[in-house]
Write a protein that holds these residues in place. Sequence first.
Motif, PDB file in Angstrom:
ATOM      1  N   VAL A 163       0.846  -1.197   0.000  1.00 54.93           N
ATOM      2  CA  VAL A 163       0.000   0.000   0.000  1.00 54.93           C
ATOM      3  C   VAL A 163       0.883   1.249   0.000  1.00 54.93           C
ATOM      4  CG1 VAL A 163      -1.715   1.272   1.370  1.00 54.93           C
ATOM      5  CG2 VAL A 163      -1.940  -1.208   1.066  1.00 54.93           C
ATOM      6  N   MET A 164       2.043   1.181   0.656  1.00 57.27           N
ATOM      7  CA  MET A 164       2.996   2.307   0.633  1.00 57.27           C
ATOM      8  C   MET A 164       3.490   2.559  -0.790  1.00 57.27           C
ATOM      9  SD  MET A 164       6.479   2.884   0.193  1.00 57.27           S
ATOM     10  CE  MET A 164       7.544   1.595   0.795  1.00 57.27           C
ATOM     11  N   GLU A 165       3.886   1.501  -1.496  1.00 57.38           N
ATOM     12  CA  GLU A 165       4.393   1.684  -2.868  1.00 57.38           C
ATOM     13  C   GLU A 165       3.315   2.289  -3.764  1.00 57.38           C
ATOM     14  OE1 GLU A 165       7.688  -1.831  -3.420  1.00 57.38           O
ATOM     15  OE2 GLU A 165       5.600  -2.454  -3.206  1.00 57.38           O
ATOM     16  N   GLU A 209      10.502   6.901   4.434  1.00 56.07           N
ATOM     17  CA  GLU A 209      11.947   7.179   4.471  1.00 56.07           C
ATOM     18  C   GLU A 209      12.819   5.947   4.287  1.00 56.07           C
ATOM     19  OE1 GLU A 209      12.968   9.165   8.126  1.00 56.07           O
ATOM     20  OE2 GLU A 209      12.223  11.069   7.341  1.00 56.07           O
ATOM     21  N   CYS A 210      12.406   4.825   4.856  1.00 55.88           N
ATOM     22  CA  CYS A 210      13.273   3.629   4.803  1.00 55.88           C
ATOM     23  C   CYS A 210      13.008   2.779   3.576  1.00 55.88           C
ATOM     24  CB  CYS A 210      13.138   2.805   6.079  1.00 55.88           C
ATOM     25  SG  CYS A 210      11.645   1.790   6.167  1.00 55.88           S
ATOM     26  N   GLY A 211      12.082   3.196   2.744  1.00 60.59           N
ATOM     27  CA  GLY A 211      11.841   2.468   1.495  1.00 60.59           C
ATOM     28  C   GLY A 211      11.110   1.152   1.669  1.00 60.59           C
ATOM     29  N   GLY A 212      10.498   0.940   2.828  1.00 62.38           N
ATOM     30  CA  GLY A 212       9.688  -0.266   3.006  1.00 62.38           C
ATOM     31  C   GLY A 212      10.325  -1.327   3.878  1.00 62.38           C
ATOM     32  N   ALA A 213      11.358  -0.954   4.619  1.00 61.84           N
ATOM     33  CA  ALA A 213      12.084  -1.927   5.444  1.00 61.84           C
ATOM     34  C   ALA A 213      11.522  -2.058   6.857  1.00 61.84           C
ATOM     35  CB  ALA A 213      13.557  -1.547   5.497  1.00 61.84           C
ATOM     36  N   CYS A 214      10.376  -1.439   7.124  1.00 60.70           N
ATOM     37  CA  CYS A 214       9.756  -1.505   8.450  1.00 60.70           C
ATOM     38  C   CYS A 214      10.672  -0.924   9.523  1.00 60.70           C
ATOM     39  CB  CYS A 214       9.369  -2.946   8.799  1.00 60.70           C
ATOM     40  SG  CYS A 214       8.185  -3.043  10.168  1.00 60.70           S
ATOM     41  N   SER A 215      11.385   0.150   9.185  1.00 60.83           N
ATOM     42  CA  SER A 215      12.305   0.712  10.178  1.00 60.83           C
ATOM     43  C   SER A 215      12.239   2.235  10.282  1.00 60.83           C
ATOM     44  CB  SER A 215      13.741   0.275   9.860  1.00 60.83           C
ATOM     45  OG  SER A 215      14.125   0.703   8.582  1.00 60.83           O
ATOM     46  N   CYS A 216      11.117   2.850   9.826  1.00 61.96           N
ATOM     47  CA  CYS A 216      11.053   4.306   9.956  1.00 61.96           C
ATOM     48  C   CYS A 216       9.712   4.821  10.487  1.00 61.96           C
ATOM     49  CB  CYS A 216      11.355   4.976   8.609  1.00 61.96           C
ATOM     50  SG  CYS A 216      10.025   4.850   7.409  1.00 61.96           S
ATOM     51  N   ALA A 217       8.643   4.091  10.274  1.00 63.75           N
ATOM     52  CA  ALA A 217       7.291   4.495  10.710  1.00 63.75           C
ATOM     53  C   ALA A 217       6.770   5.754  10.021  1.00 63.75           C
ATOM     54  CB  ALA A 217       7.223   4.655  12.227  1.00 63.75           C
ATOM     55  N   THR A 218       7.354   6.135   8.887  1.00 63.02           N
ATOM     56  CA  THR A 218       6.846   7.317   8.175  1.00 63.02           C
ATOM     57  C   THR A 218       5.906   6.939   7.019  1.00 63.02           C
ATOM     58  OG1 THR A 218       8.751   7.466   6.688  1.00 63.02           O
ATOM     59  CG2 THR A 218       8.887   8.690   8.760  1.00 63.02           C
ATOM     60  N   CYS A 219       5.430   5.724   7.055  1.00 60.86           N
ATOM     61  CA  CYS A 219       4.407   5.301   6.082  1.00 60.86           C
ATOM     62  C   CYS A 219       3.130   4.960   6.831  1.00 60.86           C
ATOM     63  CB  CYS A 219       4.889   4.102   5.276  1.00 60.86           C
ATOM     64  SG  CYS A 219       5.148   2.637   6.315  1.00 60.86           S
ATOM     65  N   HIS A 220       3.020   5.504   8.037  1.00 61.74           N
ATOM     66  CA  HIS A 220       1.883   5.222   8.923  1.00 61.74           C
ATOM     67  C   HIS A 220       0.556   5.710   8.333  1.00 61.74           C
ATOM     68  CE1 HIS A 220      -0.210   6.703  12.859  1.00 61.74           C
ATOM     69  NE2 HIS A 220      -0.645   5.503  12.548  1.00 61.74           N
ATOM     70  N   ARG A 259      -1.546   1.096  10.928  1.00 58.73           N
ATOM     71  CA  ARG A 259      -0.677   0.128  10.247  1.00 58.73           C
ATOM     72  C   ARG A 259       0.422   0.894   9.539  1.00 58.73           C
ATOM     73  NH1 ARG A 259      -2.091  -5.248   8.931  1.00 58.73           N
ATOM     74  NH2 ARG A 259       0.114  -5.139   8.339  1.00 58.73           N
ATOM     75  N   LEU A 260       1.536   0.204   9.320  1.00 58.46           N
ATOM     76  CA  LEU A 260       2.582   0.747   8.449  1.00 58.46           C
ATOM     77  C   LEU A 260       2.245   0.246   7.052  1.00 58.46           C
ATOM     78  CD1 LEU A 260       5.764   0.231  10.657  1.00 58.46           C
ATOM     79  CD2 LEU A 260       4.404   2.315  10.322  1.00 58.46           C
ATOM     80  N   THR A 261       2.017   1.174   6.147  1.00 56.87           N
ATOM     81  CA  THR A 261       1.488   0.766   4.845  1.00 56.87           C
ATOM     82  C   THR A 261       2.483  -0.041   4.020  1.00 56.87           C
ATOM     83  OG1 THR A 261       2.075   2.951   3.955  1.00 56.87           O
ATOM     84  CG2 THR A 261      -0.210   2.627   4.694  1.00 56.87           C
ATOM     85  N   CYS A 262       3.777   0.031   4.388  1.00 53.03           N
ATOM     86  CA  CYS A 262       4.746  -0.796   3.645  1.00 53.03           C
ATOM     87  C   CYS A 262       4.607  -2.262   4.008  1.00 53.03           C
ATOM     88  CB  CYS A 262       6.180  -0.324   3.881  1.00 53.03           C
ATOM     89  SG  CYS A 262       6.808  -0.602   5.551  1.00 53.03           S
ATOM     90  N   GLN A 263       3.873  -2.536   5.070  1.00 55.17           N
ATOM     91  CA  GLN A 263       3.711  -3.922   5.516  1.00 55.17           C
ATOM     92  C   GLN A 263       2.363  -4.511   5.091  1.00 55.17           C
ATOM     93  OE1 GLN A 263       6.466  -5.498   7.027  1.00 55.17           O
ATOM     94  NE2 GLN A 263       7.278  -3.561   6.213  1.00 55.17           N
TER      95      GLN A 263
HETATM   96 FE1  FES Z   1       9.658   2.789   6.561  1.00 56.71          FE
HETATM   97 FE2  FES Z   1       7.263   1.665   6.127  1.00 56.71          FE
HETATM   98  S1  FES Z   1       8.476   2.754   4.729  1.00 56.71           S
HETATM   99  S2  FES Z   1       8.422   1.661   7.946  1.00 56.71           S
END
Ligand code: FES
Length: 106
Positions: A24-26, A39-50, A83-87
Amino acid sequence: MVKIIYVEPDGTERAVDVEEGHSVMEGAVSNGIRGIVAECGGACSCATCHAYVGDSWLDVIGAAEGDEADMLEFAHEPQANSRLTCQIEVTEALEGLRVLIPDEQA
Ligand code: FES
């Protein structure tokens, strides 16, 4: 393609088609949706795709667990439907999913 409805921080609703298998983030980033930083490109390590999952959709996609739940503690004003949308992987079952993007990211 699966239709995902993003509600931008100012309330603007944008329905876009996202390819199955993408997150969903992409889908947000590739369609210029405002408010998803990723920010982290989907690595579940930034929480900026909340984002907040729209009513009733949490039953379909489930609540955050594990690393995602831990990372959500750093998100701006997390709620039970955060949710984090990258997940969130886009599948046919998510046709019409509505996600609300918060005013701020972590
Ligand atoms: Fe960084 Fe989702 S893009 S946690």
